[in-house]
Design a protein around this motif. Structure first.
Motif, mmCIF file in Angstrom:
data_model
loop_
_atom_site.group_PDB
_atom_site.id
_atom_site.type_symbol
_atom_site.label_atom_id
_atom_site.label_comp_id
_atom_site.label_asym_id
_atom_site.label_seq_id
_atom_site.Cartn_x
_atom_site.Cartn_y
_atom_site.Cartn_z
ATOM 1 N N ALA A 1 -55.697 15.280 -10.652
ATOM 2 C CA ALA A 1 -54.729 16.288 -11.104
ATOM 3 C C ALA A 1 -55.329 17.130 -12.230
ATOM 4 N N CYS A 2 -55.546 16.511 -13.378
ATOM 5 C CA CYS A 2 -55.994 17.267 -14.562
ATOM 6 C C CYS A 2 -57.349 17.930 -14.359
ATOM 7 N N HIS B 1 -50.027 20.515 -17.803
ATOM 8 C CA HIS B 1 -50.606 21.593 -18.598
ATOM 9 C C HIS B 1 -49.574 22.651 -18.954
ATOM 10 N N SER B 2 -48.649 22.905 -18.036
ATOM 11 C CA SER B 2 -47.647 23.944 -18.289
ATOM 12 C C SER B 2 -46.695 23.556 -19.411
ATOM 13 N N ASN C 1 -46.103 15.228 -11.569
ATOM 14 C CA ASN C 1 -47.025 16.156 -12.200
ATOM 15 C C ASN C 1 -47.342 17.337 -11.285
ATOM 16 N N GLN C 2 -47.720 17.054 -10.039
ATOM 17 C CA GLN C 2 -48.116 18.123 -9.129
ATOM 18 C C GLN C 2 -46.919 18.931 -8.626
ATOM 19 N N SER D 1 -47.668 18.371 -2.444
ATOM 20 C CA SER D 1 -46.594 17.599 -3.071
ATOM 21 C C SER D 1 -45.640 16.998 -2.039
ATOM 22 N N MET D 2 -45.228 17.814 -1.082
ATOM 23 C CA MET D 2 -44.260 17.344 -0.085
ATOM 24 C C MET D 2 -44.874 16.311 0.861
ATOM 25 N N THR D 3 -46.139 16.520 1.238
ATOM 26 C CA THR D 3 -46.808 15.543 2.111
ATOM 27 C C THR D 3 -46.911 14.196 1.419
ATOM 28 N N TYR D 4 -47.329 14.211 0.150
ATOM 29 C CA TYR D 4 -47.456 12.966 -0.601
ATOM 30 C C TYR D 4 -46.103 12.279 -0.745
#
Length: 481
Positions: free
Chosen positions: A244-245, A252-253, A400-401, A436-439
């Protein structure tokens, strides 16, 4: 090693080329920034550009681009591609717009920014989302270092109170409490640039150690373009969530508004936001290369790296530093695995305070009003810190994602309103929606469906989100007709 050098060159070039495209799309100007206009001496404080960059780097980095990249290396050098192109076309774009949109809206927290461009429903969702995420980050970045300190002291034969993780957890939380409510330039602005430099030096030491040791070879992408994960976890979308990072991170946002409140000029945004993300991408690329180069491969699988990671993130980082830098690496490793998480943890709680302050319209000029938010936040953190570490962390990656996805859609709507090229954010927003949705549909900690179900559903939902965005952009035209 050639593919590593190519990816490194692309990252550096991406800062100057695509980063400039992103900056020109946003079009910074000479307007007075919140740091100058508001300047309350607490959260709105003008800081020099070099310090803004280093503090931003440390705020967004911590151990994210280190341990996350090493975990990503389990899939093999194919992870280089995600770190490189994810940083240039997604992470850098995400960080730049999250910081600059906050700056354009008086340094507002990211939840408030999302509300401005996506509506009140999304604003309330993001408020809850952000605070929960920030408390989780702050807490796990207190529990981890506390445990490591105890381990180090135990190895030196120290017992008693100092060998009790509970003691160090409360010490770290006490520091968080102080750092959360005092002026940003008192601690964060003064010592964090030094730790940011240490993070960079540690990464440079690792790559120099790899290049100068004939026993280590960074594998090429084209000769290892397979899934090398020992447990057979699929690349899509697990690798994109794990790293991710080092590529793109919604966390980060939540941090970018801290520096958005300290900028003297909008034109600093390219270096501070996009530049810090590229620097983090470089750090992640180096640590991913270490994970691929230092450990044995059995039957085309990264079994050696898997065994090291099984001992915990601190042990894995320590092992890499020892192998590449020897005794010097020990000191740098200690800074990396103790100080870096703590510096991300305290800014996480600080961001949570600011989100709540924006939410409930609580002025933060007076210490008493800052304490009203700091005390309950740290109390919740202390409670969560006594829960099972694995349970607290389990849902962080997906959360996070998903946050990154929402922020990119927010930036897309801003660009549409400004009649600018919104595809620069809409494309990575669609991609991250699919990730995101797949995970969410296939991960064991989420719905746990088979990939045969999760893959098409994730792609369909991403296409649906894009369709909704396009429909929203066409709505004004339909009203005029």
């Amino acid at each position: 090693m050639i593919s590593f050098i190519i990816c490194l060159a692309l990252l550096i070039g991406g800062y100057f080329v695509y980063g400039k495209v992103v900056e020109n799309t946003f079009a910074p100007d000479d307007r007075e920034t919140p740091a100058v206009r508001i300047n309350d001496g607490v959260d709105y404080v003008v800081m020099p550009q070099w310090k803004l960059f280093l503090v931003q780097l440390l705020n967004i980095a911590g151990l994210g681009p280190v341990f996350g990249a090493m975990q990503g290396a389990l899939w093999g050098p194919v992870v280089f591609l995600w770190i490189t192109f994810g940083t240039i076309f997604a992470g850098g774009v995400h960080d730049y717009f999250s910081g600059m949109l906050s700056e354009r809206n008086d340094g507002a927290s990211i939840s408030e920014v999302c509300g401005i461009y996506l509506g009140n429903v999304m604003k309330n969702v993001m408020r809850v989302f952000s605070v929960v995420l920030l408390v989780m980050v702050g807490t796990v970045f207190a529990v981890g270092p506390a445990g490591l300190i105890v381990t180090l002291l135990g190895n030196k034969g120290i017992t008693g109170l100092l060998a009790n993780p509970e003691f160090w957890l409360w010490i770290i939380l006490l520091y968080y409490f102080i750092a959360t409510f005092i002026s940003i330039d008192k601690i964060i602005g003064r010592i964090y640039p030094l730790f940011g430099i240490c993070l960079i030096i540690m990464a440079l030491g690792v790559i120099i150690g790899i290049f100068t040791n004939p026993n280590y070879t960074i594998p090429e992408i084209w000769s290892h373009f397979t899934n090398m994960h020992p447990d057979g976890k699929p690349i899509w979308s697990f690798m994109f969530i794990t790293v991710a990072c080092g590529a793109i991170s919604g966390f980060h946002s939540t941090q970018s508004p801290l520096m958005a409140r300290c900028m003297k000029s909008e034109k600093q945004g390219h270096f501070v936001f996009y530049g810090a993300m590229v620097a983090e991408g470089v750090i992640a690329l180096i640590w991913a290369a270490a994970g691929c180069a230092l450990y044995k491969v059995t039957g085309g699988l990264n079994t050696g790296l898997s065994e090291v990671l099984a001992n915990g993130q601190s042990a894995a980082i320590y092992d890499v530093c020892i192998k590449t830098m020897g005794s010097i690496g020990v000191a740098l490793a200690m800074i990396g695995v103790i100080v870096c998480p703590i510096t991300s943890g305290d800014t996480a709680f600080r961001s949570a305070r600011l989100v709540l302050a924006d939410w409930f319209k609580i002025d933060q000029n007076k210490i008493q009003k800052r304490l009203i938010l700091c005390v309950p936040l740290l109390a919740v953190g202390a409670f969560v810190g006594h829960l099972d570490y694995a349970i607290v962390w389990r849902y962080f990656s997906w959360t996070n994602q998903t946050l990154a996805m929402i922020v990119l859609w927010t930036a897309s709507m801003y660009l549409f309103r400004e009649k600018k090229n919104y595809w620069i954010t809409a494309v990575p927003a669609t991609f991250m929606s699919a990730v995101s949705m797949t995970y969410f549909f296939c991960a064991d900690e989420c719905l746990g469906f088979s990939t045969a179900v999760a893959y098409p559903v994730g792609i369909i939902l991403a296409a649906l989100f894009l369709g909704i965005f396009i429909w929203a952009t066409r709505k004004p035209a339909r009203k005029q007709a």
